[in-house]
Motif scaffolding. Structure first.
Motif, PDB file in Angstrom:
ATOM      1  N   THR A  19       0.889  -1.221   0.415  1.00 23.23           N
ATOM      2  CA  THR A  19      -0.235  -0.194  -0.218  1.00 23.23           C
ATOM      3  C   THR A  19       0.917   1.464   0.124  1.00 23.23           C
ATOM      4  O   THR A  19       0.131   2.264  -0.120  1.00 23.23           O
ATOM      5  CB  THR A  19      -1.086   0.298   1.207  1.00 23.23           C
ATOM      6  OG1 THR A  19       0.331   0.333   2.475  1.00 23.23           O
ATOM      7  CG2 THR A  19      -2.343  -0.523   1.026  1.00 23.23           C
ATOM      8  N   VAL A  20       2.522   1.420   0.644  1.00 20.17           N
ATOM      9  CA  VAL A  20       3.365   2.849   0.326  1.00 20.17           C
ATOM     10  C   VAL A  20       4.201   2.169  -0.600  1.00 20.17           C
ATOM     11  O   VAL A  20       5.064   1.374  -0.324  1.00 20.17           O
ATOM     12  CB  VAL A  20       3.908   2.586   1.866  1.00 20.17           C
ATOM     13  CG1 VAL A  20       4.639   3.435   2.586  1.00 20.17           C
ATOM     14  CG2 VAL A  20       2.574   2.246   2.614  1.00 20.17           C
ATOM     15  N   ASN A  21       4.203   3.311  -1.138  1.00 17.41           N
ATOM     16  CA  ASN A  21       5.001   4.044  -2.818  1.00 17.41           C
ATOM     17  C   ASN A  21       6.562   4.151  -1.506  1.00 17.41           C
ATOM     18  O   ASN A  21       6.164   5.457  -1.796  1.00 17.41           O
ATOM     19  CB  ASN A  21       4.630   4.026  -3.568  1.00 17.41           C
ATOM     20  CG  ASN A  21       4.140   3.579  -4.660  1.00 17.41           C
ATOM     21  OD1 ASN A  21       4.104   1.480  -4.972  1.00 17.41           O
ATOM     22  ND2 ASN A  21       3.196   3.778  -5.573  1.00 17.41           N
ATOM     23  N   SER A  22       7.664   3.461  -1.618  1.00 23.68           N
ATOM     24  CA  SER A  22       8.300   3.881  -0.895  1.00 23.68           C
ATOM     25  C   SER A  22      10.482   3.613  -1.040  1.00 23.68           C
ATOM     26  O   SER A  22       9.530   2.380  -1.309  1.00 23.68           O
ATOM     27  CB  SER A  22       7.708   4.037   0.965  1.00 23.68           C
ATOM     28  OG  SER A  22       9.782   4.453   1.552  1.00 23.68           O
ATOM     29  N   THR A  23      10.904   4.499  -1.297  1.00 19.41           N
ATOM     30  CA  THR A  23      12.011   3.684  -1.582  1.00 19.41           C
ATOM     31  C   THR A  23      12.717   3.526  -0.104  1.00 19.41           C
ATOM     32  O   THR A  23      14.346   3.711  -0.837  1.00 19.41           O
ATOM     33  CB  THR A  23      13.001   4.345  -2.671  1.00 19.41           C
ATOM     34  OG1 THR A  23      13.794   5.754  -2.018  1.00 19.41           O
ATOM     35  CG2 THR A  23      11.896   3.932  -4.226  1.00 19.41           C
ATOM     36  N   VAL A  24      12.320   3.742   0.548  1.00 17.77           N
ATOM     37  CA  VAL A  24      13.233   4.406   2.178  1.00 17.77           C
ATOM     38  C   VAL A  24      13.788   2.825   2.822  1.00 17.77           C
ATOM     39  O   VAL A  24      14.875   3.336   2.748  1.00 17.77           O
ATOM     40  CB  VAL A  24      12.394   4.526   3.143  1.00 17.77           C
ATOM     41  CG1 VAL A  24      13.157   5.047   4.113  1.00 17.77           C
ATOM     42  CG2 VAL A  24      11.997   6.904   2.622  1.00 17.77           C
ATOM     43  N   ARG A  25      13.622   2.015   2.949  1.00 19.99           N
ATOM     44  CA  ARG A  25      13.899   0.677   3.265  1.00 19.99           C
ATOM     45  C   ARG A  25      14.309  -0.240   1.504  1.00 19.99           C
ATOM     46  O   ARG A  25      14.666  -1.434   2.185  1.00 19.99           O
ATOM     47  CB  ARG A  25      12.545  -0.354   3.705  1.00 19.99           C
ATOM     48  CG  ARG A  25      11.679   0.749   4.826  1.00 19.99           C
ATOM     49  CD  ARG A  25      12.783   0.981   5.688  1.00 19.99           C
ATOM     50  NE  ARG A  25      13.062  -0.032   6.567  1.00 19.99           N
ATOM     51  CZ  ARG A  25      14.111  -0.412   7.115  1.00 19.99           C
ATOM     52  NH1 ARG A  25      14.678   1.185   7.582  1.00 19.99           N
ATOM     53  NH2 ARG A  25      14.700  -0.950   7.988  1.00 19.99           N
ATOM     54  N   GLY A  26      14.864   0.220   0.996  1.00 21.11           N
ATOM     55  CA  GLY A  26      15.108  -0.225   0.168  1.00 21.11           C
ATOM     56  C   GLY A  26      17.632  -0.112   0.456  1.00 21.11           C
ATOM     57  O   GLY A  26      17.841   0.753   0.908  1.00 21.11           O
ATOM     58  N   THR A  27      18.077  -1.210  -0.370  1.00 22.87           N
ATOM     59  CA  THR A  27      19.683  -1.244   0.209  1.00 22.87           C
ATOM     60  C   THR A  27      20.413   0.419  -1.212  1.00 22.87           C
ATOM     61  O   THR A  27      21.114   0.551  -1.255  1.00 22.87           O
ATOM     62  CB  THR A  27      19.998  -2.424   0.163  1.00 22.87           C
ATOM     63  OG1 THR A  27      20.071  -3.284  -1.197  1.00 22.87           O
ATOM     64  CG2 THR A  27      19.607  -3.191   1.481  1.00 22.87           C
ATOM     65  N   ILE A  28      19.321   0.573  -2.447  1.00 21.93           N
ATOM     66  CA  ILE A  28      20.333   1.085  -3.648  1.00 21.93           C
ATOM     67  C   ILE A  28      19.395   2.325  -3.447  1.00 21.93           C
ATOM     68  O   ILE A  28      18.487   1.989  -3.226  1.00 21.93           O
ATOM     69  CB  ILE A  28      19.570   0.014  -4.550  1.00 21.93           C
ATOM     70  CG1 ILE A  28      20.993  -0.372  -4.442  1.00 21.93           C
ATOM     71  CG2 ILE A  28      20.704   1.098  -5.803  1.00 21.93           C
ATOM     72  CD1 ILE A  28      21.341  -1.607  -5.752  1.00 21.93           C
ATOM     73  N   LYS A  29      20.463   3.277  -3.338  1.00 21.74           N
ATOM     74  CA  LYS A  29      20.315   5.165  -3.453  1.00 21.74           C
ATOM     75  C   LYS A  29      20.477   5.526  -4.639  1.00 21.74           C
ATOM     76  O   LYS A  29      21.391   4.944  -5.269  1.00 21.74           O
ATOM     77  CB  LYS A  29      20.503   5.238  -2.286  1.00 21.74           C
ATOM     78  CG  LYS A  29      20.080   4.604  -0.877  1.00 21.74           C
ATOM     79  CD  LYS A  29      18.939   4.614  -0.799  1.00 21.74           C
ATOM     80  CE  LYS A  29      18.700   3.847   1.349  1.00 21.74           C
ATOM     81  NZ  LYS A  29      17.588   3.170   0.768  1.00 21.74           N
ATOM     82  N   GLU A  30      20.039   7.016  -5.103  1.00 23.41           N
ATOM     83  CA  GLU A  30      20.391   7.795  -5.769  1.00 23.41           C
ATOM     84  C   GLU A  30      22.008   7.746  -5.611  1.00 23.41           C
ATOM     85  O   GLU A  30      21.744   8.677  -4.596  1.00 23.41           O
ATOM     86  CB  GLU A  30      18.658   9.056  -6.854  1.00 23.41           C
ATOM     87  CG  GLU A  30      18.465   8.023  -6.878  1.00 23.41           C
ATOM     88  CD  GLU A  30      17.452   9.091  -8.290  1.00 23.41           C
ATOM     89  OE1 GLU A  30      17.760  10.916  -7.364  1.00 23.41           O
ATOM     90  OE2 GLU A  30      16.967   9.063  -8.739  1.00 23.41           O
ATOM     91  N   LYS A  31      22.162   7.959  -7.007  1.00 23.64           N
ATOM     92  CA  LYS A  31      23.340   8.673  -6.214  1.00 23.64           C
ATOM     93  C   LYS A  31      23.571  10.377  -6.594  1.00 23.64           C
ATOM     94  O   LYS A  31      23.851  10.796  -7.627  1.00 23.64           O
ATOM     95  CB  LYS A  31      24.603   8.202  -6.834  1.00 23.64           C
ATOM     96  CG  LYS A  31      25.656   8.754  -7.046  1.00 23.64           C
ATOM     97  CD  LYS A  31      26.714   7.810  -8.280  1.00 23.64           C
ATOM     98  CE  LYS A  31      28.658   9.017  -8.125  1.00 23.64           C
ATOM     99  NZ  LYS A  31      29.003   8.223  -6.824  1.00 23.64           N
ATOM    100  N   PRO A  32      24.218  10.889  -6.179  1.00 28.46           N
ATOM    101  CA  PRO A  32      24.117  12.517  -5.986  1.00 28.46           C
ATOM    102  C   PRO A  32      24.670  12.770  -6.589  1.00 28.46           C
ATOM    103  O   PRO A  32      26.790  12.278  -7.302  1.00 28.46           O
ATOM    104  CB  PRO A  32      24.510  13.270  -4.073  1.00 28.46           C
ATOM    105  CG  PRO A  32      24.676  11.772  -3.447  1.00 28.46           C
ATOM    106  CD  PRO A  32      24.923  10.577  -4.131  1.00 28.46           C
ATOM    107  N   GLY A  33      24.777  13.526  -7.958  1.00 21.09           N
ATOM    108  CA  GLY A  33      25.530  14.579  -8.890  1.00 21.09           C
ATOM    109  C   GLY A  33      26.386  13.062  -9.593  1.00 21.09           C
ATOM    110  O   GLY A  33      27.743  13.476 -10.465  1.00 21.09           O
TER     111      GLY A  33
END
Length: 343
Positions: A19-33
């Motif tokens: 029910t909740v679309n979230s990437t907070v609990r993933g292990t891969i994140k967006e790379k800054p820069g």
């Protein structure tokens, strides 16, 4: 058989990936820069040089989000006239190739391809169909169906009908519509009523009315079903999962139990899938890849935590003892870079 999160009252307030679309609990994140052209150039050098530089492939493709990888794919094709997928398939092989290709595939298309693999050939792999449709949200299921139509020119539901039958088919087809109620409100009276209907359709009578189980489990919202699970236990003295296992059999039992487990906790369900896959008679590398790659931006941190809680060992260590492929998989999901890991 053990039961996941039997303390049902704890479920009522816990979030659900259904029910909740979230990437907070993933292990891969967006790379800054992030610079897709620089990444594409580095990948090209790693692939076209003398001997493929695996470390470069791993470092780049596991430290970018899927959305960023799509931009890398475009930059690579613009620069070389060749798709990154074709380049990887020509320069790597085996399960390592499978992981890299999975990582650069958009999530909906990846689910679609897993569905195609499940129905391809002489026999349908029902366990994959159960996992895909029980653990995905309405949004993910609809996206998978759209990707299937784009890939094949046919409706996913149409092809699914030709692969399965009976109440198992009925259940899958309802889930494949992606129309589960998404209301966050809980109707307490309705939960009590549904619990009574389920009890009278199974435990209380001689014979089982499977249609009642299918209808309620496939249509009600996750918060509503969680309350129904609490009411059912209070009414019958058993968990709904226990009753299903007593009253139903075969593939229908498997999918109804999977739905109940995912209503309680998708991450627990997938942790159990990983454990059984690695501890069974033979590891299916495609299952490891599918779960870890598809959940790496959704809830892989939670899957790791549930795995440790349920089985007393870390997912990291259980994969680490496996062959080279699985060891590479550890790096591919950024276990060591983004998360505290217990070895």
């Amino acid at each position: 058989m053990f039961h996941l999160q039997d303390d049902l009252d704890l479920l009522l307030e816990s979030p659900s990936s259904l029910t909740v679309n979230s990437t907070v609990r993933g292990t891969i994140k967006e790379k800054p820069g992030f610079n897709p052209s620089e990444d594409a150039a580095a990948l090209r050098k790693a692939i076209e040089g003398i001997g493929t530089t695996e470390k470069t492939l791993i470092d780049i493709l596991t430290q970018r989000s899927n959305a960023q990888r799509q931009l890398i794919c475009k930059a690579y094709q613009d620069a070389t006239g060749r798709t990154l997928c074709d380049a990887l398939e020509g320069d790597t092989n085996g399960h390592f190739e499978d992981i890299l290709v999975a990582l650069i595939t958009p999530p909906a298309k990846f689910d679609c391809q897993e569905f195609i693999q499940a129905i391809k050939g002489a026999g349908t792999t029902e366990s994959i169909l159960i996992e895909l449709f029980a653990s995905r949200s309405n949004h993910q299921i609809k996206a998978m169906c759209d990707a299937y139509l784009a890939e094949t020119g046919r409706a996913l539901i149409h092809d699914l009908k030709s692969e399965v039958s009976g109440d198992f088919e009925k259940t899958l087809l309802i889930l494949a519509e992606g129309k589960r109620d998404e209301s966050t409100n809980v109707d307490m009276a309705k939960a009590k009523e549904d619990a009574k209907v389920l009890y009278e359709a199974g435990e209380k009578t001689w014979g089982t009315d499977e249609s009642k189980f299918i209808d309620i489990l496939c249509h009600r919202s996750v918060p509503q079903l969680r309350q129904t699970l609490v009411e059912y236990k209070s009414l019958s003295g058993k968990t709904l999962q226990e009753s299903i296992e007593r009253e139903v059999s075969g593939r229908l039992e498997e999918i109804l139990v999977a739905i109940v487990k995912c209503v309680k906790s998708v991450s627990s369900y997938l942790a159990e899938r990983l454990y059984k896959n690695m501890k069974g008679a033979g590891t299916t590398e495609s299952t490891l890849t599918r779960i870890i790659v598809s959940r790496s931006e959704v809830d892989l941190q939670d899957i790791k935590a549930e795995y440790k809680k349920l089985f007393g060992t870390s997912l990291y260590s259980d994969i680490e003892v496996r062959k080279t492929f699985a060891r590479k998989l550890l790096v591919l999901v950024n276990f060591t870079k983004n998360c505290q890991v217990t070895h």
